[in-house]
Design a protein around this motif. Structure first.
Motif, short mmCIF file in Angstrom:
data_model
loop_
_atom_site.label_atom_id
_atom_site.label_comp_id
_atom_site.label_asym_id
_atom_site.label_seq_id
_atom_site.Cartn_x
_atom_site.Cartn_y
_atom_site.Cartn_z
N ILE A 1 1.87 89.00 -53.77
CA ILE A 1 0.75 88.15 -53.39
C ILE A 1 -0.39 88.30 -54.38
N LEU A 2 -0.65 89.52 -54.81
CA LEU A 2 -1.71 89.75 -55.80
C LEU A 2 -1.40 89.04 -57.11
N ILE A 3 -0.18 89.17 -57.59
CA ILE A 3 0.19 88.54 -58.85
C ILE A 3 0.18 87.02 -58.72
N SER A 4 0.64 86.51 -57.59
CA SER A 4 0.70 85.06 -57.43
C SER A 4 -0.66 84.44 -57.13
N SER A 5 -1.68 85.25 -57.03
CA SER A 5 -3.04 84.72 -56.82
C SER A 5 -3.78 84.56 -58.14
N TYR A 6 -3.05 84.45 -59.22
CA TYR A 6 -3.66 84.37 -60.54
C TYR A 6 -4.56 83.14 -60.73
N LEU B 1 -2.37 79.17 -52.48
CA LEU B 1 -1.47 79.09 -51.32
C LEU B 1 -0.05 78.73 -51.77
N SER B 2 0.08 77.73 -52.63
CA SER B 2 1.42 77.33 -53.07
C SER B 2 2.07 78.40 -53.94
N SER B 3 1.29 79.06 -54.77
CA SER B 3 1.84 80.13 -55.60
C SER B 3 2.26 81.33 -54.75
N ASN B 4 1.45 81.67 -53.74
CA ASN B 4 1.81 82.74 -52.81
C ASN B 4 3.11 82.41 -52.09
N THR B 5 3.28 81.15 -51.72
CA THR B 5 4.49 80.73 -51.01
C THR B 5 5.73 80.92 -51.87
N VAL B 6 5.64 80.52 -53.13
CA VAL B 6 6.79 80.67 -54.03
C VAL B 6 7.10 82.15 -54.25
N ALA B 7 6.07 82.96 -54.44
CA ALA B 7 6.29 84.40 -54.65
C ALA B 7 6.94 85.03 -53.41
N LEU B 8 6.49 84.63 -52.24
CA LEU B 8 7.07 85.15 -51.00
C LEU B 8 8.52 84.72 -50.85
N LYS B 9 8.84 83.47 -51.22
CA LYS B 9 10.22 82.99 -51.15
C LYS B 9 11.11 83.79 -52.10
N VAL B 10 10.60 84.07 -53.29
CA VAL B 10 11.38 84.84 -54.27
C VAL B 10 11.64 86.25 -53.76
N MET B 11 10.60 86.86 -53.16
CA MET B 11 10.74 88.25 -52.71
C MET B 11 11.61 88.38 -51.46
N THR B 12 11.51 87.42 -50.54
CA THR B 12 12.22 87.57 -49.26
C THR B 12 13.52 86.78 -49.18
N LYS B 13 13.71 85.83 -50.08
CA LYS B 13 14.88 84.94 -50.04
C LYS B 13 14.97 84.21 -48.71
N SER B 14 13.83 83.93 -48.11
CA SER B 14 13.77 83.20 -46.86
C SER B 14 13.64 81.71 -47.15
N THR B 15 13.66 80.89 -46.09
CA THR B 15 13.52 79.45 -46.29
C THR B 15 12.09 79.11 -46.69
N ASN C 1 10.21 76.70 -45.61
CA ASN C 1 9.36 76.40 -44.45
C ASN C 1 8.77 77.66 -43.83
N ARG C 2 9.56 78.69 -43.72
CA ARG C 2 9.06 79.95 -43.15
C ARG C 2 8.02 80.60 -44.07
N CYS C 3 8.26 80.53 -45.37
CA CYS C 3 7.29 81.09 -46.32
C CYS C 3 5.99 80.31 -46.31
N ILE C 4 6.08 78.98 -46.25
CA ILE C 4 4.88 78.16 -46.14
C ILE C 4 4.12 78.51 -44.87
N GLY C 5 4.85 78.66 -43.77
CA GLY C 5 4.20 79.00 -42.50
C GLY C 5 3.48 80.34 -42.55
N ALA C 6 4.14 81.35 -43.11
CA ALA C 6 3.52 82.68 -43.19
C ALA C 6 2.28 82.67 -44.07
N CYS C 7 2.37 82.04 -45.22
CA CYS C 7 1.20 81.98 -46.12
C CYS C 7 0.09 81.11 -45.54
N PHE C 8 0.47 79.99 -44.92
CA PHE C 8 -0.54 79.11 -44.35
C PHE C 8 -1.31 79.79 -43.22
#
Length: 183
Positions: free
Chosen positions: A115-120, A146-160, A162-169
């Motif tokens: 999250i820190l890195i994706s908040s560049y 928000l969108s960068s955090n979502t992509v980083a979270l998807k890469v780290m968790t390999k989740s869907t 939609n779930r990553c967007i929901g968590a970050c949102f």
């Protein structure tokens, strides 16, 4: 209020004498005989660059000669601290509940680093100190973060996605609500 010499840190009573608007004389330090605070005449961007370069003189200027500790708004400090604290808490809660992380991925330190890195994109906020932008730019930068955090979270968790967007949102929305409540 007592000020400090940016060269040696010695306490001084005043940084300059103003003879008329725009006509000032910088005071010299009685300890080191140098100009007590040459940053008074500098643009904000010069001070920022020196802070980035970790120059102790710039830190003395900001911490002792710019920030008036009696006048520092406690509300502003609470806004920053509480907003970021609520963001991290709600982010971790949303990850646990929405993404149902597995036991092998229980190291939240890696998620926080992602999250820190994706908040560049927040580095773009420094440009607002140099050039004038409308206040809406802050919200646009927040959307990029928000969108960068979502992509980083998807890469780290390999989740869907939609779930990553929901968590970050959820985390960003709670932070926004908390900071707006203190504004």
């Amino acid at each position: 209020m007592e000020y400090r010499c940016v060269q040696c840190g010695f306490r001084i009573k005043t940084l300059f004498v103003q003879y008329s608007p725009g006509n000032i004389r910088l005071m010299k330090c009685v300890n080191c005989k140098a100009v007590a605070d040459e940053y008074i005449e500098c643009e904000l961007m010069i001070v920022l660059i020196d802070l980035i370069l970790h120059k102790p003189k710039a830190y003395r200027h900001v911490l002792f000669n710019v920030l008036n500790h009696e006048r520092t708004h406690f509300q502003m400090l609470m806004d920053v601290f509480l907003g970021n604290y609520m963001f991290l808490c709600s982010f971790l809660f949303a990850i646990r509940s929405l993404l149902k992380t597995s036991a092998q991925f229980s190291r939240f330190r890696d998620l926080l680093l992602a999250i820190l890195i994706s908040s560049y994109f927040k580095i773009l906020l420094t440009a607002m100190m140099v050039w004038e932008f409308p206040p809406a730019v802050i919200y646009i930068i927040d959307l990029f973060v928000l969108s960068s955090n979502t992509v980083a979270l998807k890469v780290m968790t390999k989740s869907t996605m939609n779930r990553c967007i929901g968590a970050c949102f959820i985390a960003h929305a709670i932070k926004f609500c908390i900071t707006q409540a203190f504004a």
